[in-house]
Write an enzyme that holds these catalytic residues in place. Structure first.
Site, short mmCIF file in Angstrom:
data_model
loop_
_atom_site.label_atom_id
_atom_site.label_comp_id
_atom_site.label_asym_id
_atom_site.label_seq_id
_atom_site.Cartn_x
_atom_site.Cartn_y
_atom_site.Cartn_z
N ASP B 10 4.70 -6.34 0.00
CA ASP B 10 3.52 -6.43 -0.87
C ASP B 10 3.78 -5.70 -2.19
OD1 ASP B 10 3.29 -3.72 -0.16
OD2 ASP B 10 2.02 -4.19 1.55
N SER B 11 2.76 -5.10 -2.77
CA SER B 11 2.93 -4.46 -4.08
C SER B 11 3.92 -3.30 -4.03
CB SER B 11 1.58 -3.95 -4.60
OG SER B 11 1.00 -3.06 -3.67
#
Lengths: 246, 246
Positions: B10-11
């Site tokens: 993810d981020s």
């Protein structure tokens, strides 16, 4: 599926993923849009780099790079008769070698963005201080590179880029526009500090943007998370991947 | 020719090429040895990431990654009934989704090194301060994530890795061993500071080394410049490229 951007050069490229490195900054900017592939070979001059061309840029590739930066000259411009003599390449040969690289890339893909980067300036005092830090009293008096000669290589690189109609960055000139460039941009008189890396990054981005390869205008590879339908996520992934950012 | 190492997450993965990012540090470490490909999708949970699997890891690939890091859970563990509810994935589904990812990667290549990374801990106070910095008095009182619940997801990730016999990094536990982890490692209570990135990098390198993928032991793609015969450079490039570091 994802495009490649290749960084081809010497140690200034090989080290481009260190803190604030220009390669890492490019990878961050093109995240989810293009892969940044480092092909940096510390110590290499253009003569030696030519032997890598057909390995790195095969003509039969089904996926040639979208763009390639060519960043050599810092070693070619080492002086004959000094300590880095074995890396020296005469200036005319340097020019021909760069031409061969550009022709190879154009053969790989006529639409590839090719960006030539000149060597950065040299701070002779910085080189000397670095040599003393390594060898003490045994350090040679004479710098193995001079800013003047490196400038001639930079000019030749620019001249060649203009002749062949490819983009270029005159890093040698650009850096010297800033007062105190010697220590601000170069940590050992030759290699880039975080600030020096930032200059390369900004200049490369400028050329990429002018060529229409701005990351902002390239589509995301998959939908932004805020666009995903959380009740029916599958529907968000059914559309054409190229339209994912719409 | 060159091996790929994929970072899928993810981020925390998408941002891994920012200053001192763990992705950039890996790229620097494996320079001239393997390409680090970032496949980080900010905001994604494992449910949404499953839709990317067959695109990112095609079964028919002739060049599956040498290694893949799977780093999800920070969004799955967002609480139901709070502001990030749409990202929430129930813990059992999180586990099954990770299992599907591991099975897919094993199908791509039975020899691929698979490393599961748990979400980092959450600093609820940091999340609250960050929300106030964005929304002022409109910031919700209740954090959208708690460290306790994220810890349950981390434990589930570790449990699954053990069950499936793949490598793992319990980042949630590891970071909390350091006093002041809340601000030292997380800049907004969730995302990694440069120090936090350094922890991820060190832990990933440790696992890679234990699995025999130490960069030191991998050959250079081409000769080190000091090994090139400057009188007859062609001879230095004629040998098998795999033996180039010898």
């Amino acid at each position: 599926m994802r495009e490649n951007i290749v960084l081809f050069g010497d140690s200034l490229t090989e080290q481009s993923f260190r803190v604030n490195g220009w390669g890492a900054s490019l990878a961050n900017t093109y995240s989810r849009k293009a892969d940044i592939l480092v092909r940096g070979y510390g110590g290499y001059n253009t003569r030696w780099a030519l032997f890598l061309l057909h390995h790195l840029f095969p003509l039969e590739s089904t996926k040639p790079p979208l763009a390639t930066a060519i960043f050599f000259g810092a070693n070619d411009s080492a002086l004959s008769g000094r300590t880095s003599e074995r890396q020296h390449v005469p200036i005319q040969e340097y020019k021909h070698n760069l031409q061969k690289m550009v022709l190879r890339l154009k053969s790989c893909s006529p639409t590839m963005l090719i960006v030539l980067i000149t060597p950065p300036p040299v701070c002779e005092e910085g080189r000397r201080a670095y040599a003393i830090s390594l060898y003490g009293n045994n350090a040679r008096e004479l710098s193995e590179r001079t800013n003047e000669v490196t400038g001639q290589y930079a000019n030749t690189c620019v001249e060649m880029a203009k002749e062949m109609g490819v983009a270029y960055i005159n890093l040698w000139s650009k850096m010297q526009e800033t007062e105190g460039w010697q220590k601000k941009f170069l940590w050992d008189g030759l290699h880039l500090t975080p600030d020096g890396n930032a200059v390369v990054f900004q200049e490369v981005i400028k050329v990429f943007n002018e060529a229409g390869l701005s990351a902002d205008k390239m589509p995301y590879d998959f939908p932004h998370h805020s666009k995903i339908d959380d009740k029916n996520p599958g529907s968000s992934f059914q559309q054409n991947v190229c339209d994912a950012s719409l």
